[in-house]
Write a protein that holds these residues in place. Structure first.
Motif, short mmCIF file in Angstrom:
data_model
loop_
_atom_site.label_atom_id
_atom_site.label_comp_id
_atom_site.label_asym_id
_atom_site.label_seq_id
_atom_site.Cartn_x
_atom_site.Cartn_y
_atom_site.Cartn_z
N UNK A 39 67.57 14.19 51.47
CA UNK A 39 66.84 14.20 50.21
C UNK A 39 66.09 12.89 49.96
N UNK A 40 66.73 11.77 50.31
CA UNK A 40 66.17 10.48 49.93
C UNK A 40 65.42 9.76 51.05
N UNK A 41 65.57 10.20 52.31
CA UNK A 41 64.84 9.52 53.38
C UNK A 41 63.33 9.73 53.25
N UNK A 181 69.50 2.04 56.62
CA UNK A 181 69.84 1.28 57.82
C UNK A 181 69.15 1.86 59.05
N UNK A 182 69.17 3.20 59.19
CA UNK A 182 68.54 3.82 60.35
C UNK A 182 67.04 3.58 60.35
N UNK A 183 66.41 3.67 59.18
CA UNK A 183 64.97 3.42 59.09
C UNK A 183 64.64 1.99 59.48
N UNK A 184 65.48 1.04 59.12
CA UNK A 184 65.26 -0.35 59.51
C UNK A 184 65.37 -0.52 61.02
N UNK A 185 66.36 0.14 61.61
CA UNK A 185 66.55 0.02 63.07
C UNK A 185 65.35 0.61 63.81
N UNK A 186 64.91 1.79 63.40
CA UNK A 186 63.76 2.43 64.05
C UNK A 186 62.50 1.59 63.85
N UNK A 187 62.34 1.03 62.66
CA UNK A 187 61.17 0.21 62.39
C UNK A 187 61.12 -1.01 63.29
N UNK A 188 62.24 -1.67 63.44
CA UNK A 188 62.30 -2.85 64.31
C UNK A 188 62.02 -2.46 65.75
N UNK A 218 62.94 9.54 61.83
CA UNK A 218 63.76 9.30 60.64
C UNK A 218 64.18 10.63 59.99
N UNK A 219 63.26 11.57 59.88
CA UNK A 219 63.59 12.87 59.26
C UNK A 219 64.53 13.69 60.14
N UNK A 341 57.62 0.37 56.07
CA UNK A 341 58.83 1.19 56.09
C UNK A 341 60.06 0.29 56.11
N UNK A 342 60.02 -0.74 56.93
CA UNK A 342 61.16 -1.67 57.03
C UNK A 342 61.43 -2.33 55.68
N UNK A 343 60.37 -2.76 55.01
CA UNK A 343 60.53 -3.45 53.72
C UNK A 343 61.11 -2.53 52.66
N UNK A 344 60.60 -1.30 52.59
CA UNK A 344 61.12 -0.33 51.61
C UNK A 344 62.56 0.03 51.93
N UNK A 345 62.86 0.24 53.23
CA UNK A 345 64.23 0.58 53.64
C UNK A 345 65.19 -0.56 53.33
N UNK A 346 64.73 -1.80 53.52
CA UNK A 346 65.59 -2.95 53.22
C UNK A 346 65.94 -3.00 51.73
N UNK A 347 64.94 -2.72 50.88
CA UNK A 347 65.20 -2.71 49.44
C UNK A 347 66.18 -1.60 49.08
#
Length: 542
Positions: A39-41, A181-188, A218-219, A341-347
């Motif tokens: 729902x939130x990703x 966390x997963x979005x940050x990993x994929x972004x990096x 991510x989805x 994406x990384x910045x939003x995921x970090x927040x």
């Protein structure tokens, strides 16, 4: 209770905490982990979708989703969830909890993968297929709400039932955290080969070629946690309360729970015939008898969940917009699409780690001590206070140097949502209605919540636009700005506080005591003049 309960239900109510309790929490909880992730990703990748599909060559800044497309992408899963809660809640009472439990999980897994495979030759077709699959993803998620809550409530003992149901729901916090966390990993992983910002000169170049893979991965990852527990969902026995009180198969209920509890439970054929034939088990859903006994209760659970989700989902789905408005998230032109994406995921991860997840587990730890009523009142009170504290001096918080205090107070609204009504509105409907209506009534209550989520998702998208910005952004009608939107959300939370007084306290009581099912019968099968459910105070005495 006025009458003697069935031995199999007494055994469940008085059972010590055992391994099967934790197994049930994990099996049901992984569904909620998946629910929250899915729902939130989407809020993590909506800005990326705008960059990929709506950035035009020669444009002065990176593209963004048109308002109608953004509303559809963010809200279509909520529409599916509402439909799924009503349908699977009803089906869970008709066919049994277990028979439809695996269906919802497979629907979630398949549609998570399909969402990431959304196809088309142009932006509109990609967004259309994405919305199609996310609707059916939401449909499966919706079924998980009433079924997981009902199964956990019917398996639990009455001493720690609130904690067990809340622990299932608390996995939602880990789902939100896991998504970030997963979005940050994929972004990096995907951004490592590309130069650092800024990208003021060419916004098109800020959308790197591999960005289209990032949002899809991510989805699709949302399918994995649920798949891990699919086998165990199929192996779970039907709950004894459904088997004994709805299917009227006491022999099977005794056999199932004897294995689960590892004790011998004697058969009581006369008792179950007495219960099945009582007037208390014959009235229909939304009949005059039901409305007399449980009408105010249902109004309480539906209204409080509706009001809570207006605030909760608008905060979750659009926190990136609020953080951008106060300057905590940098301007889009200073980042490439994956940096963003990384910045939003970090927040999102920071908010989840510091406030969302602790709030859930405070509820787990204290719900059977403080009670549902006190926690819900506390949560709505503090959410109202913090919303107004953010809204009235909003111009102060947007000044340089004041962003961190704003984020801290904003985080506290999440904490008290989860150590408050976001957890209790899930717990209580699974405890206070008769077994044959329990899943349906929970589904109705949850669907009311998702209606509120849709109001929050669609309403906040438009209302939070500043009037000046709305005049220049094509397609956006004039909004009232973030400040006034926060005031509206504070008022909504205050209404939730008031409607909480319609919800009864269920701490320490058996499910049959709350619903009046077997308590309506005396030892000899004679009907009581004043059924037990009439004695449940609408406003609990603490």
């Amino acid at each position: 209770m006025a009458g003697e309960n069935l031995k199999v239900l007494n055994a469940l109510d008085s059972a010590k905490t055992q391994w099967y309790h934790f197994t049930a929490i994990i099996i049901a909880g992984m569904g909620f982990f998946t629910d929250a992730y899915d729902l939130f990703c989407i809020s993590l990748v909506t800005k990326m979708l705008g960059r990929i599909y709506y950035t035009k060559p020669g444009a002065p800044k990176p593209g963004s989703l048109p308002p109608d497309v953004s509303a559809a992408v963010n809200g279509v899963a909520l529409c599916g969830t509402l439909a799924g809660q009503l349908f699977f809640g009803w089906l869970g009472d008709k066919l049994g909890r277990k028979k439809v439990y695996g269906i919802t999980l497979m629907l979630m897994c398949l549609c998570s993968i399909a969402s990431g495979l959304s196809f088309g030759h142009e932006a509109k077709s990609v967004m259309a297929t994405l919305c199609f699959f996310r609707f059916w993803l939401g449909f499966g998620i919706g079924g998980d709400y009433p079924l997981s809550a009902t199964i956990m409530s019917e398996y639990a003992n009455k001493k720690t039932r609130g904690a067990f149901i809340a622990a299932v729901f608390a996995m939602q916090g880990f789902g939100i955290l896991g998504g970030g966390v997963f979005a940050m990993i994929i972004s990096v992983a995907f951004d490592a080969k590309y130069p650092a910002p800024p990208y003021e000169v060419d916004p098109v170049a800020s959308t790197i070629p591999q960005a289209d893979y990032v949002w899809r991965i991510i989805l699709m990852a949302g399918a994995m946690p649920a798949l891990l527990t699919f086998y165990w969902r199929l192996k779970m026995p039907e709950t004894a309360r459904y088997t004994a009180l709805v299917a009227n198969d006491l022999k099977q209920a005794n056999a199932d729970m004897s294995k689960v509890l590892q004790v011998d439970i004697e058969a009581e054929p006369a008792k179950v015939q007495q219960t099945a034939g009582s007037p208390s088990s014959s009235y229909g859903l939304l009949s005059k008898e039901f409305l007399t006994r449980h009408g105010l209760h249902l109004l309480g659970t539906t209204s409080t969940w509706f009001l809570l989700d207006i605030a909760f989902y608008s905060q979750n789905l659009f926190q990136k917009d609020i953080f951008s408005a106060i300057g905590w998230i940098p301007a889009a032109k200073t980042m490439n699409s994956i940096n963003e994406v990384f910045t939003i995921a970090k927040a999102q991860t920071l908010i989840a780690l510091c406030s969302t997840v602790p709030g859930y587990w405070f509820t787990v730890a204290l719900i059977d001590r403080m009670g549902r009523f006190a926690i819900q009142l506390l949560g709505f009170t503090m959410m109202t206070a913090f919303m107004f504290a953010l809204a009235f001096p909003y111009d102060h918080w947007t000044q340089p140097g004041h962003h961190i205090p704003f984020v801290v107070m904003y985080s506290l609204t999440f904490f008290f949502a989860n150590f408050g009504p976001n957890a209790t509105t899930f717990v209580v409907p699974a405890e206070i209605f008769p077994a044959r209506f329990r899943s349906t009534c929970h589904g109705i209550s949850a669907a009311s919540g998702k209606l509120g989520a849709m109001v929050g998702a669609f309403g906040f998208l438009y209302l939070a636009q500043s009037p000046d910005k709305a005049k220049t952004d094509a397609g956006y009608p004039p909004g009232i700005g973030v400040k006034n939107s926060l005031i509206v959300l504070g008022a909504v939370n205050f209404l939730g506080f008031l409607f909480t007084f319609l919800v009864p306290e269920s701490k320490g009581k058996s499910l049959e005591e709350m619903s009046g099912e077997i308590g309506d019968m005396k030892e000899g099968g004679e009907e009581l003049d004043h059924p037990a459910s009439y004695n449940n105070r609408t406003v609990p005495v603490i």
